[in-house]
Structures are given as C-alpha cells and as structure tokens.
Design an enzyme around this catalytic site. Structure first.
Site, short mmCIF file in Angstrom:
data_model
loop_
_atom_site.label_atom_id
_atom_site.label_comp_id
_atom_site.label_asym_id
_atom_site.label_seq_id
_atom_site.Cartn_x
_atom_site.Cartn_y
_atom_site.Cartn_z
N ASN A 203 0.86 -1.32 0.10
CA ASN A 203 0.16 -0.14 -0.12
C ASN A 203 0.95 1.19 0.23
OD1 ASN A 203 0.60 0.83 3.11
ND2 ASN A 203 -0.29 -1.11 3.23
N LYS A 282 8.08 -17.60 -10.32
CA LYS A 282 7.45 -16.59 -10.81
C LYS A 282 6.31 -17.22 -11.68
CE LYS A 282 8.11 -12.40 -13.83
NZ LYS A 282 8.85 -12.01 -15.00
N PHE A 316 -4.02 2.90 14.41
CA PHE A 316 -4.39 4.06 13.43
C PHE A 316 -5.54 3.63 12.88
CE2 PHE A 316 -1.27 7.38 12.97
CZ PHE A 316 -0.37 7.50 13.99
N LYS A 330 -13.24 0.87 15.99
CA LYS A 330 -11.88 0.27 16.03
C LYS A 330 -11.44 0.20 17.45
CE LYS A 330 -10.59 0.14 11.29
NZ LYS A 330 -9.81 0.98 10.40
O1 C5P Z 1 -8.75 -2.59 11.24
P1 C5P Z 1 -7.75 -1.74 10.34
O2 C5P Z 1 -6.90 -2.62 9.74
O3 C5P Z 1 -8.13 -0.70 9.75
O4 C5P Z 1 -7.00 -1.02 11.75
C1 C5P Z 1 -5.80 -0.20 11.56
C2 C5P Z 1 -4.99 -0.39 12.59
O5 C5P Z 1 -4.93 -1.99 13.01
C3 C5P Z 1 -3.64 0.14 12.50
O6 C5P Z 1 -3.05 0.62 13.88
C4 C5P Z 1 -2.68 -1.24 12.19
O7 C5P Z 1 -1.51 -1.00 12.36
C5 C5P Z 1 -3.29 -2.28 12.76
N1 C5P Z 1 -3.25 -3.58 12.09
C6 C5P Z 1 -2.71 -4.59 12.53
N2 C5P Z 1 -2.56 -5.79 11.96
C7 C5P Z 1 -3.43 -5.75 10.87
C8 C5P Z 1 -4.05 -4.99 10.25
C9 C5P Z 1 -4.00 -3.73 11.13
O8 C5P Z 1 -2.10 -4.44 13.65
N3 C5P Z 1 -3.27 -6.99 10.13
#
Ligand code: C5P
Length: 399
Positions: A203, A282, A316, A330
């Site tokens: 991303n 690949k 976040f 969240k």
């Molecule tokens: O639910 P979402 O992915 O949008 O939440 C974002 C938060 O969750 C961020 O703090 C991100 O670092 C954390 N996160 C995580 N593990 C994941 C996905 C997101 O710790 N697999």
C-alpha cells in the site's frame, strides 16, 4: 540548564540583554552568540558582563575550528532572540556562514525562536513560508507582540517579553524529557505480501508518521523500538529499528519486543490479506484471466488488545469515509486506548505527505481534532495526549 542565546541583528537586540539577565536570575548558564549585525546594535561586552562568559561572534576567531560543534553538544537548548527576517531565512534554508547559523545546524536539542521585524516584513509570504518551515521542523516560535514598532508602524512584529520567552524555554525543555523511563514500541510503514518470488501486494504508506513518532519519543527521553516495514527513511537518532517485510514477520517481532513496552503504537499500514501459499517460481504471463485466493493476515493490533496488560495501546485508522465512527468502532473492537484517525484518499494529506490532519479518539470518550501540521508536530501532540490519558485512566482506576 545550559542555554545558548543567539542574538540577531535587529533593534530589539538590546532587549536580549534583559532576557539574558532574566535567564541568569533563573539560575541558568547562558552562552551568548551574536551575529555581526547584532554587534552593530549592542556590544558583545554587555552580554559578557551579564553572563560571565565570553561571547561567541566570529566563526574564525575562536580557539578551535570545531568550537561550534562542542558548544552545540554542551548545551541543552538553543534560543534565538531576536530572530530577524534574514536570520530566519538562513535557518530555514540551512545556510551556515557565521557562528550562529553553523551552530544551529550542529545543534540537536530543542530550539526556541523569537522573531521581531517590521509589520510588512513579518507579513511577507517569504517570511511566513520560512516561519512555517521552522515550525514544521518542530521548533518553538514565540510569536511577536502587536504594538508600536521602532520603524514607526503599528502591528505584529515586536519581540515578545523576556518572561514569555523564558516560559517558552521552560515548557520546551520540560516537555522534551517527559517520556524518560517509558519503553515505546512502534510499528511503521506498509507491509509487503509476496504473490510470487518477484511480485507483492502493498500500500501507499510511506512510514513518515511512524518514524516521526519514533523521533519524538526518543527526543523526549523514551527508549524506542521501531518495527518497520519497507520504507525509504533513515533510522531516527537513538532508535532501535527492526526491519520486516510481511505482516507475519511484523507480528513476530512485535511480540518478541512486547514485554518491556509501556506504550505501544501501531502506525503501520499492515496489509489485510496475503497469499498463504506463495509459489516458488514466478507466475507466468498468460492471455487468460487468473485468480488468487487471499487469506486475512493476523490482526496484530487486535491481538495486542487482548494481551495488553497495563500498557497504553494506540492504533491508527486510515479511512476514506465516516472517520470518527470507524475510529471509535476500532477503538472498542481492538481494545485500544486511542485511535489516531486520518482521512485518506481524496486529499493531499496522509499517506505520502509530510503533513497530516487527524482526530484522536480516546477511551475516555473524548475526540480531539488536531489541525493540519507536520507529522513531527502531530507526533508530539499524540504523545502529549497519551500522557494525559494515562493520568486520567490511572486516577479513574484509583491508582
Ligand atoms: O482494522 P484496520 O486494519 O483498519 O486497523 C488499523 C490499525 O490496525 C492500525 O493501527 C494497524 O497498524 C493495525 N493492524 C494490525 N494488523 C493488521 C491490520 C491492521 O495491527 N493485520
């Protein structure tokens, strides 16, 4: 405290004498550095008499060729008062053609800048842009007062009172050490989830917010470990950086380093899906459509929420809509103490930018909007609120 007082060449240079005296009365050690223009207004002897130390004036008339470095290292705060338009322009752009500007580049502690100048010079877009650069760099600007100016005009431009400048110095230096004794565990950047040996899903996260948090925490005295996805950023000073690639690796390193942590901040944009069986070779290009089945990655934050103990946990939320509701959802579902929410997508802020505009959603029920600012300034505001929140939670728990 050991303070460097840098004096620029404005008519208000004489007011710096009052500031030097006030700082001496407050039991600080003050080392004065004057630009050559400042010496046209006030004699260095005035400051030498007030501070009991030789005034530094010329880069080439000093005892050692590296005195600007040793002076920078020996002092805790750099105060520039008065800062003229020219001096601020030089600081903003990193010019180093005299003792003060060279010292500024070598100095790594907190910087307090008190500008003064004519109203039109103050309001000029060039001055305002330089001011913004210095503010974003994390320096404290003590705004000039409005009033009658030496040039005969009235308006903003008058050097702030010595008491106001001394208060700003006290606040900046106190703030910088308020995370001493804390162990901060941070994550930053994107993760990369391989699709085959050469391709991956990722991303747009640049890691800038997480690195700014690491920098702020270290500057305020915390012991900081930063688990970082792939980014193009230098390691912040005094921070242990552990590089990872995938969500699974990030999870492993987070839990390896969790035990001593008192504050955990998950600023990483972790991929939500990955390919659990990555092909060894690949994948060949074909004319036909292909499909891949992706599995969810481990939700590190949610797992941290379940195992959080006494730690303060901050997550976040990058959303393209319904920011406040999503952030609060969240916060509750992942058992966090704070969610830093930012809108991403349509604006120039957020992912790759040096600036951000966020809301802080707290477990105390409060929502605090933080206006647009550099990620470094936002990082400091996040830690300010983390510390306040901890006090609130402690008193609510009867500690
Ligand atoms: O639910 P979402 O992915 O949008 O939440 C974002 C938060 O969750 C961020 O703090 C991100 O670092 C954390 N996160 C995580 N593990 C994941 C996905 C997101 O710790 N697999």
């Amino acid at each position: 405290m050991k303070i460097i007082l840098g004096i620029g060449g404005g008519i208000a240079a004489y007011k710096a004498a009052e500031l030097a005296r006030l700082l001496m009365q407050q039991d600080h050690q003050v080392r004065v550095v004057m630009t050559s223009a400042a010496q046209q207004f006030v004699q260095p002897l005035t400051f030498a008499a007030l501070t009991g130390q030789k005034v530094l004036t010329d880069l080439f008339a000093i005892e050692s060729a590296i005195e600007h470095i040793s002076v920078a290292q020996e002092h805790e705060v750099l105060v520039i008062a008065p800062a003229t338009a020219n001096l601020m322009a030089k600081l903003a752009h990193g010019l180093a053609d005299d003792f003060l500007t060279t010292l500024y580049l070598a100095f790594t502690g907190p910087v307090v800048i008190a500008p003064t100048m004519n109203v039109n010079m103050w309001q000029h877009p060039a001055t305002q842009a330089n001011l913004e650069t210095l503010r974003r760099r994390g320096h404290r600007i003590v705004e000039p007062d409005s009033g009658y100016l030496a040039c005969g005009m009235t308006g903003p431009g008058r050097l702030a009172d010595p008491e106001t400048i001394a208060d700003a110095i006290a606040q900046e230096t106190q703030k910088r050490r308020d995370l001493e004794g804390e162990v901060v565990l941070l994550t930053a950047g994107p993760t990369q989830e391989p699709l085959d040996p050469v391709r991956y899903i990722s991303n747009r996260s640049s890691g800038k917010m997480g690195y700014a948090l690491a920098e702020a925490a270290a500057a305020r005295g915390a012991q900081v470990t930063l688990i970082s996805g792939p980014v193009h950023l230098p390691a912040p000073r005094g921070v242990e950086v552990i590089h990872v690639r995938t969500a699974a690796e990030m999870r492993e390193k987070v839990f390896d380093h969790l035990t001593p942590a008192s504050i955990v901040i998950k600023a990483a944009a972790v991929a939500d899906f990955h390919l659990s069986k990555v092909p060894d070779q690949k994948v060949k290009k074909t004319a036909a459509r292909i499909s891949m089945e992706l599995d969810p990655t481990p939700d590190i934050l949610a797992e941290l929420g379940r195992k959080k103990g006494d730690r303060l946990l901050v997550g976040f939320a990058a959303e393209t809509e319904n920011l406040a509701q999503e952030a609060r959802r969240k916060l509750e579902s992942k058992n966090c103490d704070m969610i830093v929410g930012n809108l991403v997508g349509g604006s120039d802020l957020g992912f790759e930018s040096d600036e951000n505009e966020v809301i802080l959603v707290l477990s105390s029920g409060e929502t605090i909007p933080l206006p647009r600012a550099s990620k470094r300034v936002i990082a400091d505001r996040i830690f300010d609120e983390v510390l306040t929140l901890r006090l609130t939670l402690h008193s609510a728990n009867g500690h």
